[in-house]
Scaffold this active site. Structure first.
Site, PDB file in Angstrom:
ATOM      1  N   CYS A  67     -46.506  19.423 -44.399  1.00 29.69           N
ATOM      2  CA  CYS A  67     -47.262  19.130 -45.621  1.00 29.69           C
ATOM      3  C   CYS A  67     -46.394  18.495 -46.703  1.00 29.69           C
ATOM      4  O   CYS A  67     -46.867  18.264 -47.822  1.00 29.69           O
ATOM      5  CB  CYS A  67     -47.915  20.393 -46.158  1.00 29.69           C
ATOM      6  SG  CYS A  67     -49.314  20.924 -45.152  1.00 29.69           S
ATOM      7  N   GLY A  68     -45.125  18.213 -46.394  1.00 28.24           N
ATOM      8  CA  GLY A  68     -44.263  17.597 -47.397  1.00 28.24           C
ATOM      9  C   GLY A  68     -43.162  18.535 -47.884  1.00 28.24           C
ATOM     10  O   GLY A  68     -42.643  18.370 -48.995  1.00 28.24           O
ATOM     11  N   HIS A 131     -42.355  28.836 -44.627  1.00 26.72           N
ATOM     12  CA  HIS A 131     -43.636  28.417 -44.049  1.00 26.72           C
ATOM     13  C   HIS A 131     -44.559  29.621 -43.869  1.00 26.72           C
ATOM     14  O   HIS A 131     -45.654  29.485 -43.338  1.00 26.72           O
ATOM     15  CB  HIS A 131     -43.420  27.775 -42.673  1.00 26.72           C
ATOM     16  CG  HIS A 131     -42.840  26.398 -42.700  1.00 26.72           C
ATOM     17  ND1 HIS A 131     -43.213  25.444 -43.615  1.00 26.72           N
ATOM     18  CD2 HIS A 131     -41.937  25.796 -41.885  1.00 26.72           C
ATOM     19  CE1 HIS A 131     -42.544  24.324 -43.368  1.00 26.72           C
ATOM     20  NE2 HIS A 131     -41.763  24.512 -42.329  1.00 26.72           N
TER      21      HIS A 131
HETATM   22  P1  A3P Z   1     -45.745  11.941 -41.805  1.00 24.66           P
HETATM   23  O1  A3P Z   1     -45.475  12.486 -40.454  1.00 24.66           O
HETATM   24  O2  A3P Z   1     -47.220  11.795 -42.054  1.00 24.66           O
HETATM   25  O3  A3P Z   1     -45.009  10.702 -42.113  1.00 24.66           O
HETATM   26  P2  A3P Z   1     -42.435  18.378 -43.767  1.00 24.66           P
HETATM   27  O4  A3P Z   1     -41.355  17.957 -44.685  1.00 24.66           O
HETATM   28  O5  A3P Z   1     -43.268  19.498 -44.287  1.00 24.66           O
HETATM   29  O6  A3P Z   1     -41.956  18.565 -42.387  1.00 24.66           O
HETATM   30  O7  A3P Z   1     -43.470  17.161 -43.742  1.00 24.66           O
HETATM   31  C1  A3P Z   1     -43.128  15.948 -43.166  1.00 24.66           C
HETATM   32  C2  A3P Z   1     -44.062  14.880 -43.656  1.00 24.66           C
HETATM   33  O8  A3P Z   1     -43.709  14.509 -45.002  1.00 24.66           O
HETATM   34  C3  A3P Z   1     -43.960  13.624 -42.829  1.00 24.66           C
HETATM   35  O9  A3P Z   1     -45.253  13.021 -42.887  1.00 24.66           O
HETATM   36  C4  A3P Z   1     -42.908  12.859 -43.602  1.00 24.66           C
HETATM   37  O10 A3P Z   1     -42.870  11.487 -43.315  1.00 24.66           O
HETATM   38  C5  A3P Z   1     -43.343  13.132 -45.023  1.00 24.66           C
HETATM   39  N1  A3P Z   1     -42.270  12.952 -46.008  1.00 24.66           N
HETATM   40  C6  A3P Z   1     -40.955  13.239 -45.863  1.00 24.66           C
HETATM   41  N2  A3P Z   1     -40.285  12.935 -46.979  1.00 24.66           N
HETATM   42  C7  A3P Z   1     -41.180  12.438 -47.846  1.00 24.66           C
HETATM   43  C8  A3P Z   1     -41.077  11.938 -49.183  1.00 24.66           C
HETATM   44  N3  A3P Z   1     -39.910  11.872 -49.807  1.00 24.66           N
HETATM   45  N4  A3P Z   1     -42.207  11.511 -49.783  1.00 24.66           N
HETATM   46  C9  A3P Z   1     -43.386  11.549 -49.140  1.00 24.66           C
HETATM   47  N5  A3P Z   1     -43.543  12.011 -47.887  1.00 24.66           N
HETATM   48  C10 A3P Z   1     -42.451  12.455 -47.241  1.00 24.66           C
END
Ligand code: A3P
Length: 321
Positions: A67-68, A131
């Site tokens: 979720c970011g 998480h």
């Molecule tokens: P996507 O797979 O849709 O690209 P987490 O950090 O919870 O593992 O989530 C990973 C998701 O956040 C991935 O999504 C990743 O690309 C995205 N992500 C990572 N860094 C980010 C940033 N600085 N800004 C926006 N999204 C980011």
């Protein structure tokens, strides 16, 4: 020694044998108090519950996986530490350390004896992450009034992101997207069901808005600056007028942007084992970084199905996506 090793690998067998078990992921998952977990997560979380000593000024960044988390860790670290490390400075820790490593997880890495000593050794105020769903957080966290920042994301994008991630990091296992989608719709995913996770923190944020800040990835993407300011207020380090007029908010946003973080060598190369026994590429936390990427992966029918489930599960909560 062999037996101890197996126990550490597979979790606490006595506890696990009493829990519902389900196959379909890269290993069997267990349903622990309403949450699907790997065996080692169950052990890690139960140890944490008995050993972790929260402090009133702790701030916990809580997310459902994909979720970011990485973004939120970068933003919160940058905001909280900007008096020591101004955003954009040439020696900023984000230039040399993966965002995942700047804010430690409560429940990771898995150990047979949980490394709470490492958490105990951190200076206050601590930024921590998890998480775990709200009901699994050690009770003392809310009793002490520790603040929580929760970041959620549009469920279809969460599914797509997690499917790509699982395929990338679980080396010998290839999960079929359609089958994994069906399982996700049943609530079966790591730390799932997603809707219970989101709803649990949402309800806490409604009941205690000063303690639990509830954020959405899509809103942050639409106006990151506004959210960086909200984050600073919540962390009790609001931006001064001078900082705002000097562009400090934009500096944080730019430094933590997907494009910038993804391009840094510390994030684009190398392998790290943050879970314990599961090394993965540092770049696997940066994929597309888009809102609505589900449109290129899910059919209309799949989209409708998940939308309906999420709508029904969140009904009456006041939360929508
Ligand atoms: P996507 O797979 O849709 O690209 P987490 O950090 O919870 O593992 O989530 C990973 C998701 O956040 C991935 O999504 C990743 O690309 C995205 N992500 C990572 N860094 C980010 C940033 N600085 N800004 C926006 N999204 C980011």
């Amino acid at each position: 020694a062999e037996n101890n090793h197996d126990a550490a690998e597979e979790g606490d067998n006595q506890l696990l044998s009493a829990l519902p078990k389900k196959e379909g992921m890269w290993k069997p998952f267990f349903l622990y108090r309403g949450c699907w977990l790997t065996p080692r997560s169950v052990t890690s979380i139960t140890l944490l519950q008995s050993q972790f000593a929260p402090r009133p000024d702790d701030v916990v960044l809580a997310t459902f996986p994909k979720c970011g988390t990485t973004w939120l860790k970068a933003l919160a670290f940058a905001v909280a530490n900007r008096s020591r490390h101004p955003a954009g400075s040439g020696a900023h820790p984000l230039l040399t350390t993966h965002p995942q490593d700047l804010v430690p997880f409560l429940e990771l890495p898995h150990r047979d004896v949980h490394p709470v000593a490492a958490l105990d050794g951190l200076p206050s105020p601590r930024l921590l992450s998890t998480h775990m769903p709200a009901p699994l957080l050690p009770l003392s966290i809310s009793a002490l009034g520790c603040r929580v920042v929760y970041l959620c994301r549009e469920p279809k994008d969460v599914f797509v992101s997690s499917w790509h991630y699982m395929n990338k990091v679980t080396a010998d296992f290839s999960l079929d997207m359609d089958a994994t989608f069906e399982l996700f719709c049943e609530g079966f995913s790591l730390y799932g069901p997603l809707w219970d996770h989101v709803r649990g923190y949402w309800e806490q944020s409604v009941a205690e808005p000063d303690r639990v800040l509830f954020l959405k990835y899509d809103d942050m993407m639409a106006d990151a600056g506004k959210h960086v300011k909200m984050l600073a207020d919540f962390l009790r380090v609001p931006f001064t007028d001078e900082e705002v007029s000097g562009g400090a908010v934009e500096e944080v946003v730019a430094m933590c942007s997907f494009e910038n973080l993804k391009s840094l060598p510390v994030n684009s190369s190398g392998v790290s084992d943050r879970i314990g026994g599961m090394p993965m590429e540092n770049s696997s936390y940066f994929r597309a970084g888009k809102v609505g990427d589900w449109k290129t992966h899910l059919t209309e029918e799949m989209a409708k199905k998940l939308d309906c489930i999420v709508e029904e599960k969140l009904r009456g909560s006041g939360l929508t996506f």
